[in-house]
Design a protein around this motif. Structure first.
Motif, PDB file in Angstrom:
ATOM      1  N   LEU A  59      12.028  20.087  -1.779  1.00  0.00           N
ATOM      2  CA  LEU A  59      11.797  19.404  -0.495  1.00  0.00           C
ATOM      3  C   LEU A  59      11.883  17.885  -0.653  1.00  0.00           C
ATOM      4  O   LEU A  59      11.489  17.131   0.235  1.00  0.00           O
ATOM      5  N   GLY A  60      12.344  17.465  -1.813  1.00  0.00           N
ATOM      6  CA  GLY A  60      12.560  16.029  -2.038  1.00  0.00           C
ATOM      7  C   GLY A  60      11.323  15.276  -2.472  1.00  0.00           C
ATOM      8  O   GLY A  60      11.261  14.051  -2.363  1.00  0.00           O
ATOM      9  N   MET A  61      10.289  15.990  -2.936  1.00  0.00           N
ATOM     10  CA  MET A  61       9.063  15.293  -3.371  1.00  0.00           C
ATOM     11  C   MET A  61       8.826  15.540  -4.854  1.00  0.00           C
ATOM     12  O   MET A  61       8.813  16.702  -5.286  1.00  0.00           O
ATOM     13  N   ASN A  62       8.649  14.447  -5.597  1.00  0.00           N
ATOM     14  CA  ASN A  62       8.362  14.578  -7.028  1.00  0.00           C
ATOM     15  C   ASN A  62       6.852  14.553  -7.218  1.00  0.00           C
ATOM     16  O   ASN A  62       6.193  13.609  -6.791  1.00  0.00           O
ATOM     17  N   VAL A  63       6.339  15.582  -7.830  1.00  0.00           N
ATOM     18  CA  VAL A  63       4.890  15.606  -8.033  1.00  0.00           C
ATOM     19  C   VAL A  63       4.575  16.318  -9.343  1.00  0.00           C
ATOM     20  O   VAL A  63       5.272  17.248  -9.739  1.00  0.00           O
ATOM     21  N   ASN A  64       3.550  15.793 -10.032  1.00  0.00           N
ATOM     22  CA  ASN A  64       3.029  16.518 -11.195  1.00  0.00           C
ATOM     23  C   ASN A  64       1.589  16.912 -10.872  1.00  0.00           C
ATOM     24  O   ASN A  64       1.040  16.508  -9.842  1.00  0.00           O
ATOM     25  N   MET A  65       0.977  17.690 -11.722  1.00  0.00           N
ATOM     26  CA  MET A  65      -0.333  18.218 -11.359  1.00  0.00           C
ATOM     27  C   MET A  65      -1.431  17.154 -11.250  1.00  0.00           C
ATOM     28  O   MET A  65      -2.242  17.226 -10.326  1.00  0.00           O
ATOM     29  N   PRO A  66      -1.449  16.137 -12.177  1.00  0.00           N
ATOM     30  CA  PRO A  66      -2.484  15.110 -11.979  1.00  0.00           C
ATOM     31  C   PRO A  66      -2.357  14.419 -10.614  1.00  0.00           C
ATOM     32  O   PRO A  66      -3.350  14.145  -9.939  1.00  0.00           O
ATOM     33  N   LEU A  67      -1.089  14.183 -10.197  1.00  0.00           N
ATOM     34  CA  LEU A  67      -0.889  13.540  -8.891  1.00  0.00           C
ATOM     35  C   LEU A  67      -1.321  14.492  -7.772  1.00  0.00           C
ATOM     36  O   LEU A  67      -1.949  14.074  -6.789  1.00  0.00           O
ATOM     37  N   ALA A  68      -1.012  15.772  -7.945  1.00  0.00           N
ATOM     38  CA  ALA A  68      -1.401  16.761  -6.930  1.00  0.00           C
ATOM     39  C   ALA A  68      -2.932  16.808  -6.792  1.00  0.00           C
ATOM     40  O   ALA A  68      -3.459  16.935  -5.688  1.00  0.00           O
ATOM     41  N   GLU A  69      -3.622  16.659  -7.945  1.00  0.00           N
ATOM     42  CA  GLU A  69      -5.102  16.624  -7.897  1.00  0.00           C
ATOM     43  C   GLU A  69      -5.574  15.449  -7.052  1.00  0.00           C
ATOM     44  O   GLU A  69      -6.466  15.572  -6.216  1.00  0.00           O
ATOM     45  N   LYS A  70      -4.954  14.287  -7.322  1.00  0.00           N
ATOM     46  CA  LYS A  70      -5.365  13.082  -6.577  1.00  0.00           C
ATOM     47  C   LYS A  70      -5.065  13.247  -5.092  1.00  0.00           C
ATOM     48  O   LYS A  70      -5.865  12.855  -4.243  1.00  0.00           O
ATOM     49  N   TYR A  71      -3.914  13.836  -4.787  1.00  0.00           N
ATOM     50  CA  TYR A  71      -3.568  14.060  -3.377  1.00  0.00           C
ATOM     51  C   TYR A  71      -4.613  14.959  -2.716  1.00  0.00           C
ATOM     52  O   TYR A  71      -4.977  14.763  -1.554  1.00  0.00           O
ATOM     53  N   GLY A  72      -5.084  15.945  -3.496  1.00  0.00           N
ATOM     54  CA  GLY A  72      -6.096  16.853  -2.963  1.00  0.00           C
ATOM     55  C   GLY A  72      -7.356  16.093  -2.575  1.00  0.00           C
ATOM     56  O   GLY A  72      -7.929  16.306  -1.506  1.00  0.00           O
ATOM     57  N   VAL A  73      -7.764  15.165  -3.457  1.00  0.00           N
ATOM     58  CA  VAL A  73      -8.962  14.363  -3.151  1.00  0.00           C
ATOM     59  C   VAL A  73      -8.699  13.478  -1.938  1.00  0.00           C
ATOM     60  O   VAL A  73      -9.544  13.360  -1.040  1.00  0.00           O
ATOM     61  N   LEU A  74      -7.512  12.894  -1.916  1.00  0.00           N
ATOM     62  CA  LEU A  74      -7.153  12.002  -0.798  1.00  0.00           C
ATOM     63  C   LEU A  74      -7.295  12.740   0.538  1.00  0.00           C
ATOM     64  O   LEU A  74      -7.775  12.180   1.525  1.00  0.00           O
ATOM     65  N   CYS A  75      -6.900  14.001   0.558  1.00  0.00           N
ATOM     66  CA  CYS A  75      -6.986  14.784   1.797  1.00  0.00           C
ATOM     67  C   CYS A  75      -8.421  15.111   2.183  1.00  0.00           C
ATOM     68  O   CYS A  75      -8.694  15.428   3.331  1.00  0.00           O
ATOM     69  N   ARG A  76      -9.310  15.033   1.205  1.00  0.00           N
ATOM     70  CA  ARG A  76     -10.714  15.341   1.519  1.00  0.00           C
ATOM     71  C   ARG A  76     -11.527  14.093   1.855  1.00  0.00           C
ATOM     72  O   ARG A  76     -12.707  14.174   2.157  1.00  0.00           O
ATOM     73  N   LEU A  77     -10.889  12.929   1.774  1.00  0.00           N
ATOM     74  CA  LEU A  77     -11.628  11.689   2.031  1.00  0.00           C
ATOM     75  C   LEU A  77     -12.106  11.648   3.478  1.00  0.00           C
ATOM     76  O   LEU A  77     -11.446  12.188   4.363  1.00  0.00           O
ATOM     77  N   PRO A  78     -13.230  10.958   3.716  1.00  0.00           N
ATOM     78  CA  PRO A  78     -13.659  10.775   5.102  1.00  0.00           C
ATOM     79  C   PRO A  78     -12.589   9.995   5.878  1.00  0.00           C
ATOM     80  O   PRO A  78     -11.805   9.234   5.292  1.00  0.00           O
ATOM     81  N   ALA A  79     -12.615  10.173   7.202  1.00  0.00           N
ATOM     82  CA  ALA A  79     -11.576   9.571   8.050  1.00  0.00           C
ATOM     83  C   ALA A  79     -11.474   8.056   7.849  1.00  0.00           C
ATOM     84  O   ALA A  79     -10.375   7.487   7.830  1.00  0.00           O
ATOM     85  N   GLN A  80     -12.645   7.396   7.656  1.00  0.00           N
ATOM     86  CA  GLN A  80     -12.631   5.925   7.500  1.00  0.00           C
ATOM     87  C   GLN A  80     -11.775   5.523   6.298  1.00  0.00           C
ATOM     88  O   GLN A  80     -10.940   4.618   6.395  1.00  0.00           O
ATOM     89  N   LEU A  81     -11.970   6.232   5.182  1.00  0.00           N
ATOM     90  CA  LEU A  81     -11.219   5.872   3.981  1.00  0.00           C
ATOM     91  C   LEU A  81      -9.744   6.240   4.136  1.00  0.00           C
ATOM     92  O   LEU A  81      -8.856   5.480   3.728  1.00  0.00           O
ATOM     93  N   GLN A  82      -9.474   7.389   4.739  1.00  0.00           N
ATOM     94  CA  GLN A  82      -8.067   7.773   4.947  1.00  0.00           C
ATOM     95  C   GLN A  82      -7.351   6.731   5.805  1.00  0.00           C
ATOM     96  O   GLN A  82      -6.212   6.348   5.533  1.00  0.00           O
ATOM     97  N   GLN A  83      -8.066   6.257   6.830  1.00  0.00           N
ATOM     98  CA  GLN A  83      -7.443   5.266   7.711  1.00  0.00           C
ATOM     99  C   GLN A  83      -7.135   3.984   6.926  1.00  0.00           C
ATOM    100  O   GLN A  83      -6.082   3.371   7.099  1.00  0.00           O
TER     101      GLN A  83
END
Lengths: 366, 326
Positions: B133-157
């Motif tokens: 799908l055109g996205m390069n990802v390794n597992m450590p990055l995927a872990e970080k993305y997972g945390v990013l998705c769980r951040l409160p709305a203020q931090l995501q914004q």
């Protein structure tokens, strides 16, 4: 301070050693024989907190390297040139500042049982020219293993009567009863790491109290052992100078200064990776937030004027009780020596010479 | 596999806009889509999946559906995926649609990867599927993305607005909520650089631990509050003063020692071309005098001056390295 072992891994290479059999009669926990130590390491590394897990897992194996090694000092700071007798590694006590948390990968209680090789290494040392100060307390605490294998009495007997070597058993425990009445001939120096009540209570989980350590030292001294003390790591906090004064006073209330071979002083220092480990494992400890700078050896250490002040304060107090006791710094430079003690190691032939001389005198070497 | 769809007109009320199983995009930019649809009409039809309840789940086109609702359209033309289409195929459609219709931001990529990961049979499959799908990802990055998705709305914004890097946002998330909120608010108002953010977090946490005062309280008490809320100073100056104040609080002895060194140096009044350099962090005992000269006479003159300086009380005080109480 008792080892609480949940599982014992026995290296197949030492499965039929008498030492292994003896340990097995004294220890609980499930036993697994292994021919692949790396796989044990991998399993421990897979734990969420391998550092804590490793305190309850024991590997019995053979020392495949040198039993006797020179203390790994650095060029920028003065080292005592101590010889490390590598009996095992890691510790069941849990000090926030302990470098062993970051030193072993993984950290795992490991006890070496190829004692014939160890004895040969010691015989070689005894027959070599020179004076040797040997200690077992660098990669582990010298006395935590005694419940599972009484190594210290054998070592004490081995060193007794030697004229070119002394053994230093360095500990934060207080169980010394089994060492009393032995024929040590003053060749073994019983030594304790000391710190303030505050540091012991907040940073040294599972260690003996200050009173118990000092009492144990007094008991050993009464049994004729030379004793030594290590104020290391000294930790700076508001009011610490008064607290260290109290430790000194408590020490000299029980221990006769004339029987002290040396007292070493060292301030808290650490390789930068330890910071993260401490923050994770000891979130309530604030000692990593001291006024540190990066030392010339890459370790974080207190700002030098602070170290000097801390040392000046405790040296002043020690000198009041023990004006003639041999004091030295662990890993400090000539400037610190000069400002605090008024001389540099070179003025007396170098630190190893100073310590050898004190050992010869107190341990009554011929 | 090509996903088969059929075109049909769907009642907007039948589309469940709260079901975000396949949602990749955020909420920004909807007004411009409203204007576009108002002026030109709906060009790309949203893709939907029919739910067992009879309502529809959005696969692609969340913003388009919302825009059409704002325009009070009763129904819109949509493409509905074949009922045999798997969740992962639908998600791939969503990711591809998001990539071709907009430039996906960090959060969108994080959502895409995190949702893909949840649908992969094994974590090992993720890099390969994401790659198609055109996205390069390794597992450590995927872990970080997972945390990013769980951040409160203020931090995501704040990440979306480029105020915080992903790393800093995750670091803040690891702190307690009040502390994270207080620091995020500070960064939102002062917008320091990433390296200054790192320094500020580290200092605030250390001071908080040393004084046993929560970070939120530190930031609302003197001296910090006076700096943070001083509207007479521009943002950069406030950051500079804040850093200096924190350094004094974090390293009280070192700060005083450095100040005393500077004062003594100033009192010595070294002429141009002669400078005194302290060792790094005052750790080595070696200080350095640097002397610039063009000829022997100038060197002799400055050498005489050096001799004079060596007898000053200020130099003696510098070399004594005595520390004052705080």
């Amino acid at each position: 301070m008792k080892l609480k072992i949940r599982k014992v891994y026995i290296d197949r290479a030492v499965a039929d050693y008498s030492e292994t059999a003896e340990i097995c009669t004294r220890i609980g926990g499930t036993v697994e024989y292994t021919g692949d130590i790396q796989s044990v390491f991998r399993r421990i590394n897979a734990y969420k907190d391998p550092i804590s897990a490793g305190k309850h897992l024991l590997l019995i194996t053979r020392n495949r390297g040198d039993f006797i090694r020179t203390c790994p000092g650095t060029a920028q700071y003065t080292c005592c040139n101590y010889q490390i007798l590598h009996i095992g590694s890691y510790c069941c006590m849990d000090c926030a500042y302990c470098i062993l948390q970051a030193y072993f990968h993984p950290p795992l209680l490991t006890f070496f049982v190829n004692h014939n090789d160890m004895k040969n290494a010691l015989e070689n040392l005894f027959s070599s020219p020179g004076m040797y100060r040997v200690g077992t307390g660098e990669f582990t605490d010298s006395l935590i293993w005694e419940d599972i294998y009484p190594l210290a009495p054998g070592l004490i007997r081995k060193f007794a009567g030697r004229n070119n070597a002394v053994l230093e058993l360095k500990t934060k425990t207080a169980s010394v009863e089994h060492l009393l009445g032995l024929e040590h001939m003053s060749n073994t120096i019983m030594s304790w790491s000391l710190n303030t009540e505050m540091v012991i209570a907040t940073q040294e989980r599972g260690t003996a109290s200050l009173d118990d350590r000092i009492n144990a030292a007094a008991v050993c001294q009464a049994d004729g052992y030379p004793v030594a003390f290590h104020f290391d790591p000294m930790i700076w906090y508001e009011g610490c100078e008064a607290d260290y004064d109290q430790v000194v006073e408590a020490l000299f209330r029980r221990v006769d200064p004339s029987g002290i071979v040396w007292i070493s002083l060292g301030s808290f220092r650490f390789m930068p990776p330890l910071k993260e480990i401490m923050e994770k494992r000891f979130p309530r400890s604030s000692i990593v937030h001291g006024e540190f700078i990066r030392g010339l050896d890459g370790k974080m250490r207190y700002f030098k004027p602070l170290r000097i002040r801390l040392y000046q304060s405790i040296v002043d107090r020690i000198r009041r009780f023990a004006p003639d006791v041999t004091l030295y710094f662990c890993m400090e430079d000539d400037e610190v020596w000069g400002r605090v003690l008024g001389h540099t190691p070179a003025d007396y032939g170098g630190l190893p010479k100073i310590l050898d001389k004190s050992a010869i005198r107190h341990c009554k070497l011929a | 596999m090509v996903v088969k769809t059929i075109e049909k007109s769907v009642d907007l009320n039948a589309i469940d806009i709260d079901d975000d199983r396949y949602r990749i995009s955020g909420a920004s930019g909807i007004q411009s889509i409203v204007e576009s649809i108002r002026n030109i009409g709906l060009i790309n039809f949203p893709i939907l999946e029919e739910k067992t309840s009879g309502s529809y789940r959005i696969v692609c086109g969340f913003k388009r559906v919302i825009a059409c609702r704002r325009l009070s359209m009763p129904s819109i033309p949509c493409r509905v995926v074949n009922s045999g289409c798997s969740k992962i195929e639908c998600l791939k459609l969503a990711v591809t649609d998001n990539t071709v219709t907009s430039m996906p931001g960090l959060l969108e990529e994080a959502r895409a990867i995190t949702k893909l990961r949840a649908l992969c049979d094994h974590d090992d499959d993720l890099p390969r599927i994401a790659g198609t799908l055109g996205m390069n990802v390794n597992m450590p990055l995927a872990e970080k993305y997972g945390v990013l998705c769980r951040l409160p709305a203020q931090l995501q914004q704040l990440v979306e607005d480029d105020v915080l890097s992903m790393k800093i946002a995750i670091d803040l998330f690891m702190l307690d909520r009040k502390t994270a909120h207080a620091i995020a608010g500070l960064f939102e108002s002062l917008r320091p650089t990433a390296s200054h953010q790192k320094e500020l977090i580290s200092s605030l946490r250390a001071i908080s631990a040393l004084r046993d005062i929560p970070v939120a309280e530190l930031l609302t008490a003197a001296p910090l509050i006076g700096i943070i809320t001083n509207d007479n100073l521009d943002r950069k100056r406030r950051i500079q003063l804040l850093r200096a104040a924190l350094r004094k609080m974090r390293y009280p002895h070192i700060s005083r020692f450095e100040a005393s060194f500077s004062q003594n140096l100033k009192k010595m009044g070294l002429p141009q071309g002669v400078s005194l350099h302290a060792p790094r962090d005052f750790e080595s005992p070696v200080y350095t005098f640097a002397v610039n000269f063009e000829n022997i006479d100038e060197l002799r003159q400055k050498a005489d001056l050096l001799k004079k300086f060596s007898e000053t009380n200020e130099l003696i005080a510098i070399l004594k390295r005595e520390i004052e109480d705080t």
